[in-house]
Each structure stands twice: as C-alpha cells, then as structure tokens.
Design a protein around this motif. Structure first.
Motif, short mmCIF file in Angstrom:
data_model
loop_
_atom_site.label_atom_id
_atom_site.label_comp_id
_atom_site.label_asym_id
_atom_site.label_seq_id
_atom_site.Cartn_x
_atom_site.Cartn_y
_atom_site.Cartn_z
N TYR A 137 27.91 35.17 50.13
CA TYR A 137 26.54 35.22 49.61
C TYR A 137 25.54 35.02 50.75
O TYR A 137 24.50 35.69 50.81
N LEU A 138 25.86 34.10 51.66
CA LEU A 138 25.02 33.89 52.83
C LEU A 138 25.05 35.12 53.74
O LEU A 138 24.00 35.57 54.23
N ALA A 139 26.24 35.69 53.94
CA ALA A 139 26.37 36.87 54.80
C ALA A 139 25.60 38.06 54.24
O ALA A 139 24.98 38.82 54.98
N ILE A 140 25.63 38.22 52.90
CA ILE A 140 24.86 39.30 52.27
C ILE A 140 23.38 39.10 52.52
O ILE A 140 22.65 40.05 52.88
N ARG A 141 22.91 37.87 52.36
CA ARG A 141 21.49 37.58 52.56
C ARG A 141 21.06 37.91 53.99
O ARG A 141 19.96 38.45 54.22
N ILE A 142 21.92 37.59 54.96
CA ILE A 142 21.61 37.88 56.36
C ILE A 142 21.68 39.37 56.64
O ILE A 142 20.83 39.94 57.35
N ALA A 143 22.69 40.05 56.08
CA ALA A 143 22.85 41.49 56.32
C ALA A 143 21.67 42.29 55.81
O ALA A 143 21.22 43.25 56.45
N ILE A 144 21.12 41.91 54.64
CA ILE A 144 20.05 42.71 54.04
C ILE A 144 18.67 42.36 54.59
O ILE A 144 17.67 42.89 54.12
N GLU A 145 18.62 41.49 55.60
CA GLU A 145 17.33 41.21 56.24
C GLU A 145 16.75 42.47 56.86
O GLU A 145 15.53 42.70 56.80
N ALA B 30 19.68 41.69 44.21
CA ALA B 30 19.10 40.45 43.66
C ALA B 30 18.74 39.47 44.77
O ALA B 30 17.75 38.74 44.66
N GLU B 31 19.54 39.44 45.84
CA GLU B 31 19.29 38.48 46.91
C GLU B 31 18.05 38.83 47.74
O GLU B 31 17.68 38.08 48.64
N GLN B 32 17.42 39.95 47.43
CA GLN B 32 16.10 40.23 48.00
C GLN B 32 15.04 39.37 47.33
O GLN B 32 13.94 39.19 47.87
N HIS B 33 15.35 38.85 46.14
CA HIS B 33 14.36 38.12 45.34
C HIS B 33 14.68 36.64 45.15
O HIS B 33 13.78 35.85 44.90
N ILE B 34 15.97 36.28 45.19
CA ILE B 34 16.37 34.89 44.97
C ILE B 34 17.26 34.42 46.10
O ILE B 34 17.79 35.23 46.87
N SER B 35 17.45 33.11 46.20
CA SER B 35 18.27 32.54 47.27
C SER B 35 19.75 32.87 47.05
O SER B 35 20.18 33.15 45.93
N SER B 36 20.52 32.82 48.13
CA SER B 36 21.95 33.10 48.03
C SER B 36 22.65 32.04 47.18
O SER B 36 23.60 32.34 46.45
N GLY B 37 22.18 30.79 47.25
CA GLY B 37 22.77 29.73 46.46
C GLY B 37 22.56 29.93 44.97
O GLY B 37 23.48 29.76 44.16
N LEU B 38 21.34 30.30 44.58
CA LEU B 38 21.04 30.56 43.17
C LEU B 38 21.86 31.75 42.67
O LEU B 38 22.38 31.74 41.55
N LEU C 83 18.09 54.01 56.44
CA LEU C 83 18.54 53.10 57.49
C LEU C 83 17.89 53.47 58.82
O LEU C 83 18.07 54.58 59.33
N ASP C 84 17.14 52.54 59.38
CA ASP C 84 16.55 52.70 60.71
C ASP C 84 17.39 51.88 61.68
O ASP C 84 17.26 50.65 61.76
N LEU C 85 18.30 52.55 62.40
CA LEU C 85 19.23 51.84 63.27
C LEU C 85 18.51 50.98 64.31
O LEU C 85 18.97 49.89 64.66
N GLY C 86 17.37 51.46 64.79
CA GLY C 86 16.63 50.71 65.80
C GLY C 86 16.05 49.41 65.27
O GLY C 86 15.77 48.49 66.04
N ALA C 87 15.88 49.35 63.94
CA ALA C 87 15.28 48.16 63.34
C ALA C 87 16.31 47.13 62.88
O ALA C 87 15.95 46.03 62.48
N VAL C 88 17.59 47.50 62.93
CA VAL C 88 18.63 46.58 62.47
C VAL C 88 18.85 45.49 63.51
O VAL C 88 19.10 45.78 64.69
N SER C 89 18.76 44.26 63.08
CA SER C 89 18.91 43.12 64.00
C SER C 89 20.37 42.80 64.27
O SER C 89 21.27 43.21 63.53
N TRP D 170 23.84 42.97 61.78
CA TRP D 170 25.11 43.58 62.16
C TRP D 170 26.23 42.56 62.07
O TRP D 170 27.34 42.86 61.61
N ALA D 171 25.96 41.33 62.51
CA ALA D 171 26.97 40.27 62.46
C ALA D 171 27.33 39.94 61.01
O ALA D 171 28.51 39.75 60.67
N GLY D 172 26.31 39.87 60.15
CA GLY D 172 26.56 39.60 58.74
C GLY D 172 27.39 40.69 58.10
O GLY D 172 28.32 40.42 57.32
N LEU D 173 27.09 41.95 58.43
CA LEU D 173 27.82 43.08 57.88
C LEU D 173 29.26 43.09 58.38
O LEU D 173 30.20 43.34 57.61
N ALA D 174 29.45 42.80 59.66
CA ALA D 174 30.81 42.74 60.22
C ALA D 174 31.62 41.63 59.55
O ALA D 174 32.81 41.80 59.25
#
Length: 312
Positions: A29-37, A97-105, A212-218, A222-226
């Motif tokens: 859940y944390l990794a998803i939240r970081i990946a979708i940043e 959903a994690e665009q709107h609420i915390s990963s814990g919720l 997907l804008d590859l240049g904008a991906v942090s 990438w680490a979260g997705l991996a």
C-alpha cells in the motif's frame, strides 16, 4: 531426532513465509502510494502486472517447458476473468483510491475483503455459522465508522467509495476462483491472471486518457514500481502459494488482519500519514470482526485440515 529436526525446519519455513506475506503485502500500500506520485495509477498497475507475468511465465517455461501451460479454453477464460476482477478492477481501483486517501486508510478498508466473501457465500446459499455472521456485522460496523469519520472532504469520500468497490471486486474474484474452471497449476493460473490484469489495466488506462511522461517520473516512483513487481507480485505471491500447500488455510488467512496494521504503521513512519483516534478504533473493530470470521471458519474446517494439511 531426525523427524523433530524436519518438523522444526518446516515450522521455521512456514513462519518465514508468513512473515514475508505479512510484511511485504502490508507494505505494498505504501509502495503504491509512492509509485503513483509521478506515474498514473492504472498505468502503474499495467506495468507492474505485465512485467510480473512475463517474469513468472519465463521462469515456468525454463523450469517446466511449454507443457506446463496446457489448459482448456474454459480454464484460460476462468483465470482471465479472475485476473480482471482481482487486478484490473480490484488492485487498479486501490491505486486510484490512494490518490485521494492515505495508504493506511486504504489498507484498513481493504481488510473488509473476508467480510465481503461471507456475503457472497450467503448470496450463493452457503449459509455460514452464527459467529461468522456476527463477525461480519462487527467488521462492517467498523467499516461504516471508518467511512464516515475518514471522509472529511469530498476527495476523501470519493477515495473511500472507490476502495470499497475495489474490495468488492477482489472478493468476487476470490469467490469465483474456487467455483469456475481454473488451470491446475497455481503459478500458471497466476501468470494468466497477471497477464489479463496487466492488459486490462493498460486498456482502461488508455480509455480514461492516462499518459506517461517518462521524463517526469521520479526515482522514488521507479523504486516503488520495482518493489511492487519484485516483492509484491513475485516474492510475496510465491510465498503465499507455497503456504497454501504447506500450512492450514486458517493460519495463512491471518494475513488479512496483519496487513492493515503493517500498512498503517509504514504510512505513518515513511510518509507521515495522519493516524487519528477514530481511525485506530474503527480499524481495531474491523480487525476484530475479521479475526472472528477467520477463527470461526478455522474451527469449522479443522477436521478437513487435519486430514489434508497440504491441500490447496
């Protein structure tokens, strides 16, 4: 002496695999939240499951050859349908959903999956025990409180509705997987499910206009997705499948009320997500309800598990 050593080693393996499922699946859940940043949510899921399907499928081909993928069209269709319900609608909506609420919720609300499964059983006229139904009522009471207190804004309310729809879809996929034709090999079934989920998410992402804008991906994304590909979809799932054949399902199913605890703790520690008193109280009620359901079903299935401890 040798028998005791073997039992001890097996016990260590079981608890090691359980620890992986507890921590890894709770951390997704944390990794998803970081990946979708910086990666669109549906597209991130498409990348995750397509990659995992290719890796797992290639490993099966190298180890077992083409014959391992022999299945009927009904089995292929069954696995694809389950994959769409679990991963396209289920996991994909969690990311949205994690665009709107915390990963814990999100994790606390997803913990309601075992409760939805009981509801599907009732609809299918497989009436559970009274204590199981009591657990469902307790758990959904916690879900109701969490939904009312967690939706402090329109965005929060939207995220809560989406996550509940995701939980229902995941439950439907889990319910159907035991009632429709599926590939006999669980790893083959998983490969088909992840491939179907990845393709479904890619198509859905295209329809809703994600780009997907590859240049904008942090680097964080990438680490979260991996992490999601390697740990969530490969390591975590492999440990889970192995556990299904090595431990009683009642023990394996305890992940349902450990994952949200891990998710809430990691979200608070890593992302400083707020953890309110009402959120903790409602979360405990949900976990209590799920624990009652799981423990009641464990006693109900104990004779079966004693006769066939390695059945899947």
């Amino acid at each position: 002496m040798g028998h005791d050593t073997t039992d001890s080693r097996r016990s260590l393996l079981v608890w090691g695999a359980l620890a992986i499922v507890y921590v890894v699946w709770g951390s997704t859940y944390l990794a998803i939240r970081i990946a979708i940043e910086t990666v669109p949510p549906l597209l991130s899921g498409a990348m995750r499951f397509s990659t995992a399907a290719l890796v797992l499928g290639a490993a099966l081909l190298l180890l077992r050859g083409w014959r391992v993928f022999r299945m009927t069209w009904k089995e292929l269709g069954g696995a694809a349908l389950v994959g769409l319900l679990l991963l396209n609608a289920g996991n994909g909506l969690v990311a949205v959903a994690e665009q709107h609420i915390s990963s814990g919720l999100a994790a606390l609300l997803v913990a309601s999956v075992p409760l939805w499964l009981v509801i599907f059983r009732v609809v299918a006229r497989d009436m559970p025990q009274v204590l199981t139904l009591a657990g469902v009522l307790i758990g959904f009471g916690g879900v109701a409180v969490l939904s009312l207190t967690g939706g402090g804004s329109a965005a929060d309310s939207t995220g809560i509705v989406i996550i509940l729809l995701a939980s229902m879809s995941w439950s439907a996929g889990s319910f159907l997987s035991a009632r429709i034709p599926m590939p006999a090999n669980p790893f083959v079934a998983s490969t088909v499910e992840m491939a179907a989920g990845g393709i479904g998410l890619a198509l859905t992402s295209t329809v809703v206009g994600e780009h997907l804008d590859l240049g904008a991906v942090s680097g964080r994304s990438w680490a979260g997705l991996a992490y999601l590909v390697v740990m969530g979809s490969l390591v975590g799932f492999t440990a889970y499948v192995w556990l299904l054949g090595a431990a009683p399902i009642s023990l394996v199913s305890t992940y349902a009320y450990v994952n949200p605890v891990v998710a809430v703790a990691l979200g608070a520690l890593v992302l400083s997500e707020p953890v309110t008193t009402s959120m903790v109280a409602a979360g405990l009620v949900i976990v209590l309800g799920v624990a009652l359901v799981v423990s009641t079903e464990r006693r109900r299935n104990a004779p079966i598990e004693e006769k066939e401890p390695a059945s899947v």
